[in-house]
Every structure is written in C-alpha cells, then in structure tokens.
Design an enzyme around this catalytic site. Structure first.
Site, PDB file in Angstrom:
ATOM      1  N   LEU A   1       8.711  -2.721  11.512  1.00 21.25           N
ATOM      2  CA  LEU A   1       8.734  -1.881  10.662  1.00 21.25           C
ATOM      3  C   LEU A   1       7.726  -1.895  10.409  1.00 21.25           C
ATOM      4  O   LEU A   1       6.786  -2.763   9.445  1.00 21.25           O
ATOM      5  CB  LEU A   1       9.869  -1.972   9.618  1.00 21.25           C
ATOM      6  CG  LEU A   1      11.498  -1.709  10.614  1.00 21.25           C
ATOM      7  CD1 LEU A   1      12.141  -1.631   8.592  1.00 21.25           C
ATOM      8  CD2 LEU A   1      11.674  -0.791  11.074  1.00 21.25           C
TER       9      LEU A   1
ATOM     10  N   HIS B   1       9.779  -3.591   3.033  1.00 16.73           N
ATOM     11  CA  HIS B   1       9.052  -3.120   1.619  1.00 16.73           C
ATOM     12  C   HIS B   1      10.686  -3.549   1.365  1.00 16.73           C
ATOM     13  O   HIS B   1       9.610  -4.719  -0.244  1.00 16.73           O
ATOM     14  CB  HIS B   1       8.499  -1.718   1.624  1.00 16.73           C
ATOM     15  CG  HIS B   1       6.658  -2.504   2.501  1.00 16.73           C
ATOM     16  ND1 HIS B   1       7.275  -0.829   3.341  1.00 16.73           N
ATOM     17  CD2 HIS B   1       6.270  -2.453   2.239  1.00 16.73           C
ATOM     18  CE1 HIS B   1       5.425  -0.243   3.807  1.00 16.73           C
ATOM     19  NE2 HIS B   1       4.847  -1.986   3.121  1.00 16.73           N
TER      20      HIS B   1
ATOM     21  N   ASP C   1       2.566  -9.382   8.863  1.00 17.68           N
ATOM     22  CA  ASP C   1       1.175  -9.296   8.840  1.00 17.68           C
ATOM     23  C   ASP C   1       0.412 -11.353   8.807  1.00 17.68           C
ATOM     24  O   ASP C   1      -0.208 -11.203   7.616  1.00 17.68           O
ATOM     25  CB  ASP C   1       0.159  -8.928   7.414  1.00 17.68           C
ATOM     26  CG  ASP C   1       0.313  -6.991   7.864  1.00 17.68           C
ATOM     27  OD1 ASP C   1       0.063  -6.752   8.610  1.00 17.68           O
ATOM     28  OD2 ASP C   1       1.572  -6.896   6.849  1.00 17.68           O
TER      29      ASP C   1
ATOM     30  N   MET D   1       0.583  -0.984  -0.072  1.00 10.86           N
ATOM     31  CA  MET D   1       0.245   0.146   0.110  1.00 10.86           C
ATOM     32  C   MET D   1       0.554   1.167   0.254  1.00 10.86           C
ATOM     33  O   MET D   1       0.342   1.753   0.245  1.00 10.86           O
ATOM     34  CB  MET D   1      -0.794   0.035   0.907  1.00 10.86           C
ATOM     35  CG  MET D   1      -1.589  -1.093   1.376  1.00 10.86           C
ATOM     36  SD  MET D   1      -3.392  -1.268   2.196  1.00 10.86           S
ATOM     37  CE  MET D   1      -2.357  -0.667   3.568  1.00 10.86           C
TER      38      MET D   1
HETATM   39  O1  PAF Z   1       0.001  -5.871   3.472  1.00 11.73           O
HETATM   40  C1  PAF Z   1      -0.956  -4.823   2.834  1.00 11.73           C
HETATM   41  O2  PAF Z   1       0.220  -4.193   2.428  1.00 11.73           O
HETATM   42  C2  PAF Z   1      -2.264  -4.986   2.062  1.00 11.73           C
HETATM   43  O3  PAF Z   1      -2.568  -5.998   3.115  1.00 11.73           O
HETATM   44  C3  PAF Z   1      -1.873  -5.742   0.961  1.00 11.73           C
HETATM   45  C4  PAF Z   1      -1.387  -7.041   0.916  1.00 11.73           C
HETATM   46  C5  PAF Z   1      -1.469  -4.522  -0.340  1.00 11.73           C
HETATM   47  C6  PAF Z   1      -3.566  -5.647   0.413  1.00 11.73           C
HETATM   48  O4  PAF Z   1      -4.156  -4.195   0.725  1.00 11.73           O
END
Ligand code: PAF
Length: 275
Positions: A179, A33, A145, A26
């Site tokens: 993070l 990331h 997550d 996102m």
């Molecule tokens: O983990 C995230 O950033 C979001 O939930 C994802 C997997 C990009 C879906 O919008």
C-alpha cells in the site's frame, strides 16, 4: 481527536503528556498508515499523527505539487485511532529558509539516494524537527520505506535521541502490492501490472531459501522480468538487512529492495530474508 496547525498550540497541549507515541505521515492515509497508528497505541498513551507534505524531501522534478492532499478524509480515518493531528503549513514548519540540515549517513546516498539526491537529508531534517516538536517516547515507521527506516534509526541512535523507533510490517493489497499513496497515480492497466514488483521479490526470497547465493544473477533476472513487462527499473538490490551494504554469502539477514517505474509512477518495495 484534536487538530493542531501551529507549533505553539501543539507544544502547549503536549507539555504535560508523559507518554506520547508518534506517527509522522505526509497524509493521503491508507490502511497501511492506519495500522501504524493502531500500533502506536501500544507504545504511548497519547497518539499524535503528523500530516505534512515536506518540500525538503522532494527533488525539483518530483511530485511535491501534485502529491495527493486529502486532509478531511485523513482526519475522518484517524478519528477514534489518534488523539491529536499536527498539520502545519509549510510556513509554520519552515518560518525561515532552512539552512540547518541533518547530514544523513553514507547509506543515504545509495539505492533510492542515487536516484533522489538530497531526499534522505530532507526526510531526516523534517523528522528531527518533528521529533523536537512532539518529543515522543516512540515513533512508528513502516518497513515499506526500508532505507528511510535505516536512515532514521541511525539518526536516532547517533544523535542520542531519547525515543524508540518502532518498525511496522508493510501492509499489502490482497494481490501483494504494497500500500502506498502513490498507487493512486496508477492507471487501471498499471494497477493490474503493479504486483509484479513484489512477485519478483518473493521469487528472489524463495530462491535464497533454496540456497542460491549468486546475488547479481538474481538481481538481473528480476530486472529483466520487470523490463520485459514495460517497467523502468531504478534498482533491484540484495543487501545486508542491518547495514544495507551489498549482501555477502556470509550474511544471514538480508533484504531485497527494489524501485521501479510503471509509466509515471515510481514504486518501491522490499522483502526480508533470514537464512
Ligand atoms: O514516510 C513518509 O511519509 C515521510 O518520508 C515522512 C517520514 C513523514 C517524512 O516526511
């Protein structure tokens, strides 16, 4: 690195790419990331990152409008790591009102699902749409997550999607804080307090390693410590790492998950234990 904002141009570019690795995000990218993107390189010759703040996964009183959008900086960070960025508008992803959803498995109604009803339905739906657009061989998701990863693994397996789901370790600040884009919401005082969440999870993991199996007492102790220091705790929960069902003394692979609020910021974290 090429940037695509429309489905048509993305599809055209990817039509003849035989090996694509994908990292859905996102945006507001941090080192965590970027490490997912680096790992993606090991799973495909062409690496695609999506940047899309997905309205479907935010509740009416959540932070969709204020979620940090830092597109220029994100692209600068991805330069040299990704081959393509897909950054559609909401209208491009949802040209008509989305009425077809992925119904996630029952585990989506637990833990974060209790506090964010509909969240995982929104996540699963956008991720399936993105998978259909990018058609990757592999997609990389962070273990921070953990529940999202479990939902997406189940979706991929049960809907026979032809790709591998790759789980990447959580990237942490030197003081242990996982993070997260939402860390940017923390005040200086809250940021100093925030590592307590992971310290409590570590302490549970150490206690499990010493042989304790009184799971509720361990959950309660962590909750008490956090509340004593001003946190509002959604949950601290010991679960089976594969099913996310409540842990039993017979389980060998556990995960302790927590979600708690510091002021207006909701933080989540987890720690795996192999006993
Ligand atoms: O983990 C995230 O950033 C979001 O939930 C994802 C997997 C990009 C879906 O919008």
């Amino acid at each position: 690195m090429q940037i695509f904002t429309t489905v048509a141009t993305l599809r055209e570019r990817l039509a003849h790419e035989p090996s694509v690795a994908f990292v859905p995000t996102m945006g507001n990218l941090h080192e965590g990331h970027l490490s997912l993107v680096e790992q993606a390189r090991q799973h495909g010759k062409f690496v695609v990152v999506s940047i899309f703040v997905n309205p479907l996964q935010f509740g009416p009183n959540e932070d969709f409008a204020s979620y940090p959008r830092t597109f220029e900086a994100d692209c600068a960070g991805l330069e040299g790591l990704a081959d393509a960025v897909f950054a559609p508008t909401v209208g491009e992803m949802y040209p008509v009102k989305q009425q077809v959803y992925v119904e996630p498995p029952p585990l989506a109604a637990e833990l974060c699902g209790t506090f964010r009803p509909g969240h995982f339905r929104g996540v699963a739906t956008v991720v399936l749409k993105l998978f259909n657009l990018v058609q990757p061989n592999a997609a990389v998701f962070g273990k921070k997550d953990y529940q999202q990863l479990a939902v997406l693994r189940a979706m991929t397996e049960q809907l026979n999607l032809p790709l591998a789901i790759v789980a990447a370790e959580t990237a942490r600040a030197p003081d242990g804080l996982a993070l997260s884009s939402r860390n940017g919401y923390l005040s200086a005082t809250e940021r100093a307090e925030a590592p307590r969440l992971y310290r409590n999870l570590q302490s549970i993991a150490e206690t499990l390693n010493k042989g304790r199996r009184d799971f509720s007492a361990l959950e309660d102790a962590a909750r008490d410590d956090l509340e004593k220091h001003g946190w509002r705790v959604d949950y601290v929960a010991l679960r089976n790492a594969a099913t996310l069902l409540p842990a039993t003394p017979e389980d060998r692979e556990l995960v302790t998950l927590a979600a708690a609020w510091l002021g207006k910021t909701r933080l989540i974290d987890n720690i795996e234990s192999r006993l």
